[in-house]
Design an enzyme around this catalytic site. Structure first.
Site, short mmCIF file in Angstrom:
data_model
loop_
_atom_site.label_atom_id
_atom_site.label_comp_id
_atom_site.label_asym_id
_atom_site.label_seq_id
_atom_site.Cartn_x
_atom_site.Cartn_y
_atom_site.Cartn_z
CB CYS A 34 -1.35 0.09 1.37
SG CYS A 34 -2.85 1.40 1.13
CB CYS B 266 -0.59 2.86 3.49
SG CYS B 266 -2.23 1.69 3.12
CG ASP B 267 3.01 1.56 4.32
OD1 ASP B 267 2.10 1.48 5.42
OD2 ASP B 267 3.21 -0.37 4.21
P1 FAD Z 1 -10.09 -5.15 6.10
O1 FAD Z 1 -9.56 -4.80 6.97
O2 FAD Z 1 -10.17 -5.52 5.13
O3 FAD Z 1 -10.63 -6.50 7.25
C1 FAD Z 1 -11.71 -6.90 7.50
C2 FAD Z 1 -11.82 -8.65 7.97
O4 FAD Z 1 -12.95 -9.00 7.84
C3 FAD Z 1 -10.83 -9.05 8.50
O5 FAD Z 1 -10.02 -9.51 9.65
C4 FAD Z 1 -11.08 -10.69 7.18
O6 FAD Z 1 -10.64 -11.59 8.26
C5 FAD Z 1 -12.45 -10.56 8.44
N1 FAD Z 1 -13.06 -11.23 7.25
C6 FAD Z 1 -13.12 -11.59 6.27
N2 FAD Z 1 -13.73 -12.17 6.08
C7 FAD Z 1 -14.82 -13.15 6.90
C8 FAD Z 1 -15.70 -13.84 7.26
N3 FAD Z 1 -16.28 -14.81 6.33
N4 FAD Z 1 -16.00 -13.67 8.28
C9 FAD Z 1 -15.74 -13.37 9.07
N5 FAD Z 1 -15.04 -12.31 8.80
C10 FAD Z 1 -14.45 -11.81 7.51
N6 FAD Z 1 -5.25 2.83 5.30
C11 FAD Z 1 -5.13 3.46 6.06
O7 FAD Z 1 -6.05 4.41 5.97
N7 FAD Z 1 -4.03 4.05 6.53
C12 FAD Z 1 -2.24 3.51 6.57
O8 FAD Z 1 -1.57 3.74 6.79
C13 FAD Z 1 -2.58 2.17 5.82
N8 FAD Z 1 -2.17 1.07 6.33
C14 FAD Z 1 -2.09 -0.37 5.35
C15 FAD Z 1 -1.07 -1.15 5.18
C16 FAD Z 1 -1.16 -2.47 4.76
C17 FAD Z 1 -0.01 -3.46 4.70
C18 FAD Z 1 -2.72 -2.44 3.79
C19 FAD Z 1 -2.53 -3.97 3.33
C20 FAD Z 1 -3.16 -1.87 4.11
C21 FAD Z 1 -4.04 -0.64 4.67
N9 FAD Z 1 -4.97 0.06 4.34
C22 FAD Z 1 -4.68 1.56 5.31
C23 FAD Z 1 -6.47 0.03 3.77
C24 FAD Z 1 -6.49 -0.27 5.19
O9 FAD Z 1 -6.14 -1.47 6.01
C25 FAD Z 1 -7.97 -0.58 4.46
O10 FAD Z 1 -8.58 0.10 3.87
C26 FAD Z 1 -8.95 -1.09 5.64
O11 FAD Z 1 -8.05 -1.81 6.82
C27 FAD Z 1 -10.28 -1.57 4.91
O12 FAD Z 1 -10.98 -1.73 6.30
P2 FAD Z 1 -12.31 -2.85 6.25
O13 FAD Z 1 -13.44 -2.48 7.53
O14 FAD Z 1 -12.84 -2.72 4.67
O15 FAD Z 1 -11.76 -4.15 5.98
#
Ligand code: FAD
Ligand code: NDP
Length: 316
Positions: free
Chosen positions: A140, A143-144
């Protein structure tokens, strides 16, 4: 299975899921969350648990560790009464009401369901990747990229789509040079974004090439790149390696019950979190392949809870 019908069931535990939980709990909807158990290869808490410092989430001027931020969100959800099962949802039945949600350990009935299962960034699994993940390798750039370890270094981006082009352009603000390694000799990205990238004097292209190995002991120092046409192998000195080879939305468990786009993301009605089934909402990265930020995920999580509350008032 209990006959009790939950008002709101939240699937997923990233910023979208926990924001939805806080709003639903404070609206007395007594939400139930399935936070997942290494679902999609990611720990409960979501993608931020795979990173170190988060510097762009409002309210943390000094930055905050990604796992700590998610622990805090979880505490905020439970403080207002959210019940959380550390189980992965395996299937869901949206064909009749109440909806049915089946996890590894139980089945529950629900008036509304909020899907926040996120998307998983694809990795290459090259040699050295595990050792140097977040020590020079990231999935990302937005992000980083601004972190001190990447300042004035040669930064390598892998991929040829819109994400790669956008992230490479973004990285030119921080690196001394940005090298885009793409496996073909033309980009997949939109023409206008390609032009912006290729016109940038800080950008160099390595066409028909693949990264093979990340080199360095405690931090990335070079990347081994192979030309797929000639077979020539070059070690490119670099301080950053950014993967931009696509994401996989965690939607397989839906088994075709919601309208998805051609790459598997849930389609929501523009400006809302409504899916193709009334009473089922989607928030966060699982329905957003463009912004993919913690704060945008949290924003749509809030919308989903408010929309679920309105739906329950109107229909029950
Ligand atoms: P996610 O964070 O993807 O969480 C989804 C969750 O649902 C996971 O824990 C998964 O295990 C769970 N899940 C999936 N399927 C199922 C199921 N069938 N049953 C139950 N649970 C399930 N964004 C920023 O704003 N700032 C940053 O500095 C930043 N750094 C990042 C660094 C990295 C390495 C990465 C990969 C991403 C980064 N991001 C950052 C992006 C940010 O993490 C995502 O945009 C954000 O986490 C998305 O949130 P979400 O709630 O949609 O889902
Ligand atoms: P894409 O799937 O469009 O592109 C992935 C890129 O990575 C492709 O160039 C692909 O190569 C390459 N790739 C995939 N797997 C590998 C691998 N194993 N090794 C090396 N290279 C690999 O993903 P994006 O994330 O770029 O975009 C996803 C969607 O989001 C698209 O619809 C895009 O238009 C959209 N988007 C729009 C933005 C905007 O409008 N601002 C910003 C970001 C995304 P190849 O080309 O050879 O297949």
């Amino acid at each position: 299975m209990s006959d009790e019908i939950e008002k709101v069931v939240i699937i997923g535990s990233g910023p979208a899921g926990h924001t939805a939980a806080v709003y639903a709990a404070r609206a007395n909807l007594n939400p139930l969350m399935f936070e997942g158990f290494m679902a999609g290869g990611v720990a409960a808490g979501g993608q931020l648990t795979t990173t170190t410092e988060v510097e762009n989430y409002p309210g943390f001027p000094e930055g905050v560790d990604g796992t700590e931020l998610m622990d805090r969100m979880r505490k905020q959800s439970t403080r207002f009464g959210t019940r959380i099962h550390t189980e992965t949802v395996e299937s869901i039945d949206l064909s009749k009401r109440p909806f049915r949600v089946k996890s590894t350990d139980r089945e529950v009935l629900a008036q509304t369901v909020i899907i926040t299962t996120g998307a998983t960034a694809k990795r290459l699994f090259i040699k050295g990747e595990d050792r140097l993940w977040q020590a020079g390798i990231s999935a990302c750039a937005v992000c980083d990229g601004a972190l001190p370890i990447y300042r004035q270094k040669v930064l390598i981006v892998v991929g040829g789509g819109d994400t790669a082009v956008e992230e490479a352009t973004h990285l030119t603000k921080f690196g001394s040079k940005v090298v885009v390694v793409h496996r073909r000799n033309e980009l997949r990205a939109s023409k206008i974004m390609q032009k912006r990238l290729l016109d940038n004097p800080k950008v160099e292209m390595m066409w028909d090439s693949a990264v093979e190995e990340a080199l360095g002991d405690k931090a990335l120092t070079a990347v081994r790149v192979k030309n797929l046409k000639t077979g020539a192998v070059t070690d490119v000195a670099a301080g950053g390696l950014f993967y931009a080879i696509g994401h996989v939305p965690n939607t397989a468990f839906l088994a075709g019950q919601l309208t998805l786009d051609e790459t598997g993301y849930i389609v929501t009605k523009p400006g809302t979190t409504q899916t193709s089934v009334e009473g089922c909402f989607a928030a966060g990265d699982v329905q957003d392949k463009q912004w993919r930020q913690a704060v945008t995920a949290a924003g749509t999580g809030c919308m989903a809870a408010l929309e679920a509350e309105r739906f329950i008032h109107e229909h029950h």
